[in-house]
Design a protein around this motif. Structure first.
Motif, PDB file in Angstrom:
ATOM      1  N   ASP A  41      73.792  75.644  -5.042  1.00 11.63           N
ATOM      2  CA  ASP A  41      74.120  75.598  -3.617  1.00 11.63           C
ATOM      3  C   ASP A  41      74.689  74.268  -3.144  1.00 11.63           C
ATOM      4  O   ASP A  41      75.330  74.210  -2.094  1.00 11.63           O
ATOM      5  CB  ASP A  41      72.874  75.908  -2.779  1.00 11.63           C
ATOM      6  CG  ASP A  41      72.301  77.274  -3.076  1.00 11.63           C
ATOM      7  OD1 ASP A  41      73.089  78.202  -3.333  1.00 11.63           O
ATOM      8  OD2 ASP A  41      71.061  77.400  -3.060  1.00 11.63           O
ATOM      9  N   VAL A  42      74.449  73.197  -3.885  1.00 14.87           N
ATOM     10  CA  VAL A  42      74.823  71.868  -3.399  1.00 14.87           C
ATOM     11  C   VAL A  42      74.923  70.901  -4.565  1.00 14.87           C
ATOM     12  O   VAL A  42      74.283  71.090  -5.608  1.00 14.87           O
ATOM     13  CB  VAL A  42      73.777  71.348  -2.373  1.00 14.87           C
ATOM     14  CG1 VAL A  42      72.440  71.075  -3.035  1.00 14.87           C
ATOM     15  CG2 VAL A  42      74.281  70.136  -1.605  1.00 14.87           C
ATOM     16  N   GLY A  84      77.799  71.421   0.113  1.00 15.07           N
ATOM     17  CA  GLY A  84      77.718  72.827  -0.234  1.00 15.07           C
ATOM     18  C   GLY A  84      79.102  73.388  -0.460  1.00 15.07           C
ATOM     19  O   GLY A  84      80.103  72.669  -0.423  1.00 15.07           O
ATOM     20  N   GLY A 143      73.229  71.953   5.797  1.00 10.14           N
ATOM     21  CA  GLY A 143      74.165  72.855   5.139  1.00 10.14           C
ATOM     22  C   GLY A 143      74.017  74.298   5.587  1.00 10.14           C
ATOM     23  O   GLY A 143      73.242  74.624   6.493  1.00 10.14           O
ATOM     24  N   ILE A 158      71.082  76.294   1.456  1.00 11.50           N
ATOM     25  CA  ILE A 158      70.683  75.489   0.305  1.00 11.50           C
ATOM     26  C   ILE A 158      69.213  75.784   0.044  1.00 11.50           C
ATOM     27  O   ILE A 158      68.325  75.273   0.729  1.00 11.50           O
ATOM     28  CB  ILE A 158      70.900  73.985   0.554  1.00 11.50           C
ATOM     29  CG1 ILE A 158      72.365  73.700   0.925  1.00 11.50           C
ATOM     30  CG2 ILE A 158      70.507  73.183  -0.683  1.00 11.50           C
ATOM     31  CD1 ILE A 158      72.646  72.259   1.294  1.00 11.50           C
ATOM     32  N   SER A 175      69.709  75.629   6.738  1.00 11.39           N
ATOM     33  CA  SER A 175      68.598  75.538   5.781  1.00 11.39           C
ATOM     34  C   SER A 175      67.394  74.809   6.365  1.00 11.39           C
ATOM     35  O   SER A 175      66.589  74.233   5.628  1.00 11.39           O
ATOM     36  CB  SER A 175      69.075  74.816   4.508  1.00 11.39           C
ATOM     37  OG  SER A 175      70.212  75.451   3.967  1.00 11.39           O
TER      38      SER A 175
END
Length: 304
Positions: free
Chosen positions: A69-70, A84, A107, A110, A139
């Motif tokens: 995710d990141v 992200g 983000g 995440i 998130s």
């Protein structure tokens, strides 16, 4: 630190910006501002699969975390940026002092962001939002409490059931050797806030100035005041760069960027500039004016 300047000097510097210069004249490069010692926090890590860095163009900074995710890069000894891949490199920042740290934005999605952050800094962390849009507050559920600026019509982020703390304009977050000041910058949204690190000459601006693609959801008069206030702040505090909410390593925002956006906003409000039609956008955005490589997106029904 530079003293406050006179109105005459401020106008002169704004004129320089209009001519294509920074209000400071020649300023250090972004790399020099973020790494004033002349070096990196640590050597860059070898990349075996460039696609995994999620389009971020920061080869000079060490990759410290990489997940689905990141990705996080370390910028210097107190700053990390995570990106992200769901909303054009949506950026989250960790700023660390001797006693505590801040996570600025979360983000779009995440998973287990709290655990990721804890793997980067061992200091207690406050979670701050530059504004409550899904690609910046998506998130928050991984945290027990968040800090947000009050804004008309702003609701608690989706999925968040913890404590909401409200940021005051000019509030100082003292992290121990690092002081971050909240600076109210509405226009993109009613609750947009920029976080200033005066000692290191940079700020973190979220989407307040668009990351090269500014979406206006508020009347242009609101943004015009914000832009003027921000130019004065950047001059007073010697803020050379603002790191945006969709940072790609190269699109940091200078005083000239702010001045260009101010020029467009004033031109549109006066009827001297008219963007091309672009119906169906967020918050009724239906026109785009492009200037100096930056897109100014606005609703022609919200021009006051």
């Amino acid at each position: 630190m530079e003293q406050k300047i006179s109105r005459r000097t401020a106008i002169k510097r704004m004129g320089a910006a209009a001519a294509g210069l920074s209000v400071f004249g020649t300023i250090p490069s972004l790399a020099e501002v973020l790494n004033p010692s002349g070096g990196q926090a640590s050597a860059p890590q070898q990349q075996t699969d460039p696609a995994k860095v999620l389009n971020i163009n920061m080869p000079d900074y060490k990759l410290v975390y990489e997940g689905p995710d990141v990705v996080f890069h370390q910028i210097n000894d107190h700053l990390w940026v995570g990106n992200g891949h769901l909303m054009y490199n949506e950026s989250v920042y960790i700023v660390e002092g001797a006693q505590s740290a801040l996570l600025i934005d979360t983000g779009t999605r995440i998973d287990h962001l709290d655990e990721i952050v804890a793997g980067i800094t061992k200091k207690p962390v406050k979670c701050l939002l530059t504004h409550n849009h899904g690609d910046h507050a998506g998130s928050v559920k991984w945290f027990d409490e968040i800090w947000v600026m009050r804004g008309e019509g702003v609701r608690t982020p989706n999925g968040f059931t913890g404590k909401v703390n409200y940021i005051e304009n000019h509030q100082i977050f003292d992290l121990g050797g690092i002081r971050i000041e909240a600076f109210f910058t509405p226009g993109h949204t009613t609750d947009s806030v920029t976080f200033i690190n005066e000692a290191f000459h940079y700020a973190i601006s979220g989407d307040a100035f668009g990351s090269t693609n500014l979406l206006m959801t508020q009347p242009l008069s609101t943004f015009i005041k914000t832009a003027k206030d921000t130019l004065q702040m950047m001059t007073d505090k010697q803020i050379y760069y603002m790191l945006p909410g969709h940072f790609d390593g190269e699109n940091a925002e200078t005083s000239k960027r702010v001045f260009d956006l101010l020029t467009v906003a004033e031109g549109v409000l006066a009827g001297k500039l008219v963007g091309v039609s672009s119906p169906g956008g967020l918050a009724g955005i239906n026109r785009i004016y492009t200037y100096q490589g930056v897109r100014f997106n606005y609703n022609d029904k919200l021009l006051k």
